[in-house]
Design an enzyme around this catalytic site. Sequence first.
Site, PDB file in Angstrom:
ATOM      1  N   LYS A   1      57.326  96.409 -72.103  1.00 23.44           N
ATOM      2  CA  LYS A   1      56.201  95.513 -71.825  1.00 23.44           C
ATOM      3  C   LYS A   1      56.628  94.352 -70.919  1.00 23.44           C
ATOM      4  CE  LYS A   1      57.127  93.208 -76.222  1.00 23.44           C
ATOM      5  NZ  LYS A   1      56.784  93.213 -77.655  1.00 23.44           N
TER       6      LYS A   1
ATOM      7  N   ARG B   1      49.488  89.775 -87.437  1.00 19.80           N
ATOM      8  CA  ARG B   1      49.096  89.835 -86.037  1.00 19.80           C
ATOM      9  C   ARG B   1      48.077  90.960 -85.865  1.00 19.80           C
ATOM     10  NH1 ARG B   1      53.749  90.128 -81.436  1.00 19.80           N
ATOM     11  NH2 ARG B   1      54.029  92.218 -82.269  1.00 19.80           N
TER      12      ARG B   1
ATOM     13  N   HIS C   1      55.900  95.833 -88.085  1.00 18.37           N
ATOM     14  CA  HIS C   1      56.683  94.962 -87.193  1.00 18.37           C
ATOM     15  C   HIS C   1      57.214  93.758 -87.962  1.00 18.37           C
ATOM     16  CE1 HIS C   1      58.057  93.503 -83.345  1.00 18.37           C
ATOM     17  NE2 HIS C   1      57.377  92.383 -83.442  1.00 18.37           N
TER      18      HIS C   1
ATOM     19  N   ARG D   1      62.671 100.439 -81.955  1.00 16.84           N
ATOM     20  CA  ARG D   1      61.953  99.940 -80.768  1.00 16.84           C
ATOM     21  C   ARG D   1      62.683  98.756 -80.135  1.00 16.84           C
ATOM     22  NH1 ARG D   1      57.742  99.665 -84.801  1.00 16.84           N
ATOM     23  NH2 ARG D   1      57.784  97.416 -84.498  1.00 16.84           N
TER      24      ARG D   1
ATOM     25  N   TYR E   1      59.608  64.932 -56.358  1.00 11.42           N
ATOM     26  CA  TYR E   1      58.375  64.328 -56.895  1.00 11.42           C
ATOM     27  C   TYR E   1      58.684  63.391 -58.051  1.00 11.42           C
ATOM     28  CZ  TYR E   1      55.672  67.958 -54.437  1.00 11.42           C
ATOM     29  OH  TYR E   1      55.106  68.766 -53.496  1.00 11.42           O
TER      30      TYR E   1
ATOM     31  N   CYS F   1      60.236  71.830 -57.929  1.00  8.48           N
ATOM     32  CA  CYS F   1      58.936  71.931 -57.259  1.00  8.48           C
ATOM     33  C   CYS F   1      58.415  73.362 -57.392  1.00  8.48           C
ATOM     34  CB  CYS F   1      59.056  71.576 -55.773  1.00  8.48           C
ATOM     35  SG  CYS F   1      59.950  70.038 -55.454  1.00  8.48           S
ATOM     36  N   MET F   2      57.259  73.642 -56.796  1.00  6.97           N
ATOM     37  CA  MET F   2      56.693  74.982 -56.928  1.00  6.97           C
ATOM     38  C   MET F   2      57.584  76.030 -56.259  1.00  6.97           C
ATOM     39  SD  MET F   2      52.961  76.417 -55.772  1.00  6.97           S
ATOM     40  CE  MET F   2      52.024  75.174 -56.649  1.00  6.97           C
ATOM     41  N   ASP F   3      58.120  75.702 -55.071  1.00  3.04           N
ATOM     42  CA  ASP F   3      58.842  76.704 -54.292  1.00  3.04           C
ATOM     43  C   ASP F   3      60.288  76.328 -54.000  1.00  3.04           C
ATOM     44  OD1 ASP F   3      56.186  77.909 -53.796  1.00  3.04           O
ATOM     45  OD2 ASP F   3      55.943  76.104 -52.558  1.00  3.04           O
TER      46      ASP F   3
HETATM   47  C1  LIG Z   1      57.998  93.457 -78.292  1.00  6.11           C
HETATM   48  C2  LIG Z   1      58.040  94.402 -79.416  1.00  6.11           C
HETATM   49  C3  LIG Z   1      59.232  95.047 -79.774  1.00  6.11           C
HETATM   50  C4  LIG Z   1      60.564  94.695 -79.158  1.00  6.11           C
HETATM   51  O1  LIG Z   1      60.991  93.463 -79.669  1.00  6.11           O
HETATM   52  P1  LIG Z   1      62.441  92.860 -79.302  1.00  6.11           P
HETATM   53  O2  LIG Z   1      62.578  91.690 -80.187  1.00  6.11           O
HETATM   54  O3  LIG Z   1      62.402  92.489 -77.870  1.00  6.11           O
HETATM   55  O4  LIG Z   1      63.418  93.947 -79.577  1.00  6.11           O
HETATM   56  C5  LIG Z   1      59.165  96.013 -80.763  1.00  6.11           C
HETATM   57  N1  LIG Z   1      57.984  96.312 -81.376  1.00  6.11           N
HETATM   58  C6  LIG Z   1      56.828  95.697 -81.076  1.00  6.11           C
HETATM   59  C7  LIG Z   1      55.583  96.060 -81.802  1.00  6.11           C
HETATM   60  C8  LIG Z   1      56.814  94.726 -80.096  1.00  6.11           C
HETATM   61  O5  LIG Z   1      55.663  94.101 -79.799  1.00  6.11           O
END
Ligand SMILES: *Cc1c(COP(=O)(O)O)cnc(C)c1O
Length: 386
Positions: free
Chosen positions: A50, A148, A177, A233, A277, A324-326
């Site tokens: 992601k 969540r 999770h 994961r 700035y 700054c931005m850039d």
């Molecule tokens: C982002 C995420 C992970 C990975 O988490 P890390 O802490 O980066 O290993 C695993 N499972 C779910 C559902 C997530 O949203």
Amino acid sequence: MLPSEPLKPSAAFADILRPTHVEVDLSRLAGNLQAICSHVGTAKVMPVLKANAYGHGLIEVAELMVKLGADYLGAAFLEEGLMLRKQGITTPILILGGLAGEQIPLFLKNSLTLTASSVDKLRLINEAAEALGTQAKVHLKIDTGMERVGVHYYSAEKLLEASLQCHSVEVEGIYSHFANADAADLSHARLQLERFQEVLQFYERRSLPLPLRHMANSAGILQLPESHLDMVRPGIMLYGIYPSPECQRTVAITPALAWRSQVSYFKVVQAGDPISYGSTWQADHPVRVVTIPAGYGDGYFRALSNKAQVLIRGRRYPVAGRVCMDQMMANIEWDSAYNGDPVTLIGTDGNETITADEVANWAGTIPYEVLTNINTRVPRVYVGRS
Ligand SMILES: *Cc1c(COP(=O)(O)O)cnc(C)c1O
């Protein structure tokens, strides 16, 4: 002439495009994946891709993971899954985030695995699959203490029960999770795992085959071997970074990302003349100051103003004045630097290294945010291709 589609620039070409780039070492990513695989033994591995693969570039990282034989890919949103499918990736992809009902047909038409996080969503998935004359592949999401997305563990039976009645749905997996698996105190994580195991007894009680069970993020992989179950994961650790300072480092990993720029301007600043700035920084003696063409518009936090350091010629120098931005400035005191000298914002130069953890500390955040904040204006360059 510049090519019209500079999709995969070489390091040299990226420097012509823009002297600021992210360098991703694919051999390190591969090494991290292999270290995870051997640590979890027979459990399958779902690299989590992601947020542009935590800033490393979604497509390149996905293609590497597929080449290395990843069992499954994980992404947060439908659009990430669609980008992977457009690229011709056929590996199973689980979309981890909550889904909107109207998105379901797109999931099904692109063979993306859906997260069913409520009985209602499950029924919508079933109806959409039926209408399309197909089977939806689904992973049930159980909330064991994150609050969540997912059905609470104490009402999960309703979801599991309903799933048996949804004949256009194949429950391939079931997952939860962790909220605190990266902590030194693992009591909440253990409680979550226990709750998940209790939910899973449903299948045993009914003599039904267990779906693919998964719960461990990076922290679970590192600290809770009993949470590895059928699949893990990994996100942050795949990219070579530990989830938190407290988290045990039971697997050796190496950061895969460096963020580089170049000196674009050099000058001497007189004593008492403020920089950038808001005039927040000045020296009481003449100093040499270089300008670096990267800023908060690239994702280098403005909160790093007067806090961060950068590497030039293997030495650390402080960011002087506001980012700054850039562009931003660094004070090199009376050392030498020339236009075109490499500047490292994250990564190694000579004997010095600035880690994403260090940048996160300076900015008051976590390395996850440092990496995902590097935006798409910064070209990604890939090295270590085998
Ligand atoms: C982002 C995420 C992970 C990975 O988490 P890390 O802490 O980066 O290993 C695993 N499972 C779910 C559902 C997530 O949203």
